[in-house]
Design an enzyme around this catalytic site. Structure first.
Site, PDB file in Angstrom:
ATOM      1  N   LYS A 115      48.090  69.617   3.661  1.00 20.22           N
ATOM      2  CA  LYS A 115      47.973  70.873   2.914  1.00 20.22           C
ATOM      3  C   LYS A 115      48.913  71.926   3.486  1.00 20.22           C
ATOM      4  O   LYS A 115      48.980  73.047   2.988  1.00 20.22           O
ATOM      5  CB  LYS A 115      46.540  71.404   2.989  1.00 20.22           C
ATOM      6  CG  LYS A 115      45.525  70.570   2.207  1.00 20.22           C
ATOM      7  CD  LYS A 115      44.178  71.306   2.204  1.00 20.22           C
ATOM      8  CE  LYS A 115      43.028  70.478   1.693  1.00 20.22           C
ATOM      9  NZ  LYS A 115      43.104  70.077   0.312  1.00 20.22           N
ATOM     10  N   LYS A 118      52.350  64.005  17.711  1.00 22.10           N
ATOM     11  CA  LYS A 118      52.146  65.240  18.493  1.00 22.10           C
ATOM     12  C   LYS A 118      52.369  65.093  19.996  1.00 22.10           C
ATOM     13  O   LYS A 118      52.732  66.038  20.662  1.00 22.10           O
ATOM     14  CB  LYS A 118      50.713  65.737  18.300  1.00 22.10           C
ATOM     15  CG  LYS A 118      50.464  66.391  16.986  1.00 22.10           C
ATOM     16  CD  LYS A 118      49.046  66.933  16.996  1.00 22.10           C
ATOM     17  CE  LYS A 118      48.685  67.512  15.663  1.00 22.10           C
ATOM     18  NZ  LYS A 118      47.480  68.313  15.698  1.00 22.10           N
ATOM     19  N   TYR A 122      37.961  67.830   7.714  1.00 19.04           N
ATOM     20  CA  TYR A 122      37.673  68.533   6.462  1.00 19.04           C
ATOM     21  C   TYR A 122      38.024  67.634   5.284  1.00 19.04           C
ATOM     22  O   TYR A 122      38.767  66.662   5.420  1.00 19.04           O
ATOM     23  CB  TYR A 122      38.449  69.858   6.375  1.00 19.04           C
ATOM     24  CG  TYR A 122      39.942  69.684   6.337  1.00 19.04           C
ATOM     25  CD1 TYR A 122      40.682  69.724   7.500  1.00 19.04           C
ATOM     26  CD2 TYR A 122      40.616  69.439   5.132  1.00 19.04           C
ATOM     27  CE1 TYR A 122      42.055  69.532   7.487  1.00 19.04           C
ATOM     28  CE2 TYR A 122      41.979  69.249   5.110  1.00 19.04           C
ATOM     29  CZ  TYR A 122      42.698  69.292   6.292  1.00 19.04           C
ATOM     30  OH  TYR A 122      44.040  69.075   6.268  1.00 19.04           O
TER      31      TYR A 122
END
Ligand code: ATR
Length: 275
Positions: free
Chosen positions: A21, A71, A221
């Site tokens: 997103k 990451k 989420y």
């Protein structure tokens, strides 16, 4: 085909990346502040991601977010690394300076703390239970300790919780605890930092640690309430949150690093809820 030279360019790199997103959030920030920038998602190659990221910067990219599974693997790209990225052991934000140097930062931890503050659900001396001992937990422990919270860390594989809590013990009050020993304990805030939500599962915590006063936060989420949120609700928790706010806040801190503007969170939450 996007013209990489006309606009200031930003991107998020991950693999997979389709679900991200971040472009929606950052392109909304640009619109909000009338900036003629573009933010795109790039699926980096699992073996040649360093080359993919460098090539983006060589073509004029100004900044990037980095997500799973890269990451912890891009430290060698950076000329400078912030303290918070060094301590968390992972980088989610890159900024290219005009002299060509690349800075590596981590805005996940501060983004999480900012979201807790935004909802007014954290206070100094709060007793927090963090469930999970992978990357998500590692990324948020340092700012929470700096803020003054007491952390109890539990995990399905207890040994990993022990190792992680030892790593952070010089920064504040943190101790590891087995799932079994949690029974009847009381926490102000319970945080699910496991990846159990991906398989629609809930970590096996004793349900008597949840009551109507317990604040519950799932770092995971989705479009609806997560299984962890529903689990906590079914045991009486009144305040339950998903990780979407953390996502928005980490994006806001990256945006601040790049543009020196802290974007309007309420407007962003409102925009995303209507999408
Ligand atoms: P990441 O890449 O996100 O760091 P990870 O290191 O595998 O992934 O960490 C995932 C975390 O979620 C771990 O704490 C893991 O518990 P274990 O250390 O016991 O594997 C936890 N986790 C994943 N699925 C889980 C489940 N179904 N129940 C409880 N914990 C789960």
């Amino acid at each position: 085909m996007v013209n990489l030279y006309k606009n200031k360019f930003y991107a998020v790199f991950g693999n997979p990346i389709n679900h991200s997103k971040s472009p929606d959030i950052h392109n909304f920030f640009y619109k909000l502040y009338s900036l003629d920038y573009k933010y795109i998602k790039i699926c980096a190659s699992k073996n040649f991601f360093l080359k993919d990221i460098l090539s983006f910067f060589n073509k004029g990219g100004k900044g990037a977010n980095i997500t799973l599974p890269f990451k912890e693997k891009i430290f060698s790209l950076c000329n400078e690394i912030t303290k918070r990225a060094q301590i968390s052991g992972s980088i989610n934000t890159l900024k290219k300076f005009d002299n060509g140097n690349i800075l590596g930062d981590n805005t996940d931890g501060i983004g999480f703390l900012s979201d807790l503050l935004f909802h007014n659900i954290v206070k100094k001396k709060f007793n927090l239970l963090i469930i999970g001992a992978g990357g998500a937990a590692k990324g948020v422990i340092y700012p929470l300790l700096q803020f003054g919270c007491n952390i109890f860390l539990t995990n399905r594989t207890f040994e990993r919780a022990k190792i992680l809590s030892n790593k952070f013990k010089n920064f504040g009050n943190i101790e590891s605890i087995t799932l079994r020993n949690l029974s009847n304990m009381r926490f102000n805030l319970i945080i699910n930092a496991t990846s159990s939500g991906i398989s629609n599962e809930v970590p096996l915590i004793p349900c008597n640690i949840i009551n109507k006063k317990t604040i519950c936060y799932d770092m995971f989420y989705g479009d609806k309430n997560t299984v962890f949120m529903n689990f906590c609700k079914s045991y009486g928790a009144k305040k339950i949150y998903s990780g979407i706010g953390m996502l928005i806040h980490q994006a806001a801190h990256s945006f601040f690093l790049w543009n020196n503007i802290f974007p309007d969170i309420k407007k962003t939450v409102n925009f995303l809820s209507k999408k």
